[in-house]
Design a protein around this motif. Structure first.
Motif, short mmCIF file in Angstrom:
data_model
loop_
_atom_site.label_atom_id
_atom_site.label_comp_id
_atom_site.label_asym_id
_atom_site.label_seq_id
_atom_site.Cartn_x
_atom_site.Cartn_y
_atom_site.Cartn_z
N ALA A 174 0.59 -9.19 -3.62
CA ALA A 174 1.26 -7.97 -4.07
C ALA A 174 2.77 -8.11 -3.94
O ALA A 174 3.52 -7.69 -4.82
CB ALA A 174 0.76 -6.76 -3.27
N THR B 228 -3.37 -2.25 -6.93
CA THR B 228 -3.43 -2.84 -8.26
C THR B 228 -3.92 -4.27 -8.19
O THR B 228 -4.78 -4.69 -8.97
CB THR B 228 -2.04 -2.79 -8.93
OG1 THR B 228 -1.64 -1.42 -9.04
CG2 THR B 228 -2.06 -3.43 -10.31
N VAL B 229 -3.39 -5.03 -7.24
CA VAL B 229 -3.80 -6.43 -7.08
C VAL B 229 -5.27 -6.51 -6.71
O VAL B 229 -6.02 -7.30 -7.29
CB VAL B 229 -2.91 -7.13 -6.02
CG1 VAL B 229 -3.47 -8.50 -5.67
CG2 VAL B 229 -1.48 -7.25 -6.53
N ALA C 117 -7.64 -4.30 -7.26
CA ALA C 117 -8.47 -3.87 -8.40
C ALA C 117 -8.54 -4.96 -9.47
O ALA C 117 -9.62 -5.23 -10.02
CB ALA C 117 -7.91 -2.57 -8.99
N ARG C 118 -7.42 -5.60 -9.77
CA ARG C 118 -7.43 -6.65 -10.79
C ARG C 118 -8.24 -7.84 -10.34
O ARG C 118 -8.97 -8.45 -11.14
CB ARG C 118 -5.99 -7.05 -11.14
CG ARG C 118 -5.32 -5.98 -12.00
CD ARG C 118 -3.93 -6.28 -12.43
NE ARG C 118 -3.68 -7.64 -12.77
CZ ARG C 118 -2.51 -8.25 -12.60
NH1 ARG C 118 -1.49 -7.59 -12.08
NH2 ARG C 118 -2.34 -9.49 -12.94
N GLN D 12 3.84 -5.83 -7.08
CA GLN D 12 2.92 -4.81 -7.57
C GLN D 12 2.26 -4.14 -6.38
O GLN D 12 2.17 -4.73 -5.30
CB GLN D 12 1.84 -5.44 -8.45
CG GLN D 12 2.36 -6.06 -9.71
CD GLN D 12 1.26 -6.72 -10.53
OE1 GLN D 12 0.13 -6.83 -10.10
NE2 GLN D 12 1.61 -7.15 -11.72
N ASP E 186 -4.54 -11.84 -14.74
CA ASP E 186 -5.69 -12.01 -13.85
C ASP E 186 -5.81 -13.45 -13.39
O ASP E 186 -6.15 -13.72 -12.23
CB ASP E 186 -6.98 -11.57 -14.55
CG ASP E 186 -7.03 -10.07 -14.78
OD1 ASP E 186 -6.22 -9.34 -14.17
OD2 ASP E 186 -7.89 -9.63 -15.57
#
Length: 192
Positions: free
Chosen positions: A161, A170-171, A173-174, A166, A143
């Protein structure tokens, strides 16, 4: 937040740099050198190492640039090389990159800076900055990496990303979870 020159102009700069044009190469280094250094320094907190890794990053780029096919993905490619150099060096040294540098968090602070010469808010600002540094340092390394790429290097989420290889979701959301966690740690209330 991308600082790439106009796409067609930048493609020309990269092509010329790949062909050995020193002026074009200088433009590439001037455009990205400080951002690459800032990212590396924010991760390792060692000016000498950050400078060495920045140079190593650009040495790699210059050797591969003639075969590079610009498709608007130069920034992610460049920052992926820089992050890989840092990871390799940290593995070689048998230690991990340390947490956030004190001076790199100003872009992430939630309140405005207190102008010099004013009274009453300076100490609060220092305390907020310290609390923010500690909160970011307590986040998982992955993070912290996303926060640095976004707020120190100025990459878009799509570029992050690509750098981290990734999915964009995902990026996003993190990053969202990291900011939510920071707000909780700092006692910042959510907007209604």
């Amino acid at each position: 937040m991308s600082t790439d020159p106009a796409p067609s102009g930048f493609q020309d700069i990269l092509r010329r740099a790949g062909e050995g044009d020193e002026q074009a190469w200088n433009e590439v280094v001037e455009t990205y050198g400080s951002r690459v250094y800032a990212l590396l320094f924010s991760r390792c907190r060692n000016a000498e190492l950050a400078e060495e890794l920045t140079q190593s990053t650009f040495c790699t780029v210059v050797t591969k640039l003639s075969a590079y096919d610009e498709q608007g993905k130069f920034e992610p490619w460049l920052f992926r090389i820089a992050m890989n150099r840092l990871r390799d060096e940290m593995r070689r040294r048998g230690r991990h990159a340390v947490n956030v540098a004190n001076d790199t968090l100003s872009g992430m602070e939630t309140s405005p800076r207190v102008p010099s010469g004013t009274t009453g808010g300076g100490q609060e600002q220092l305390e907020l900055s310290q609390a923010l540094r500690e909160a970011v340092a307590s986040l998982p390394e992955a993070d912290q990496e996303i926060l640095h790429l976004r707020h120190v290097s100025g990459l878009s989420f799509k570029q992050i990303a690509e750098v981290l290889q990734q999915p964009l979701g995902t990026v996003l959301a993190r990053h969202f979870r990291a900011f939510k966690r920071l707000k909780e740690m700092l006692g910042v209330e959510e907007d209604a």
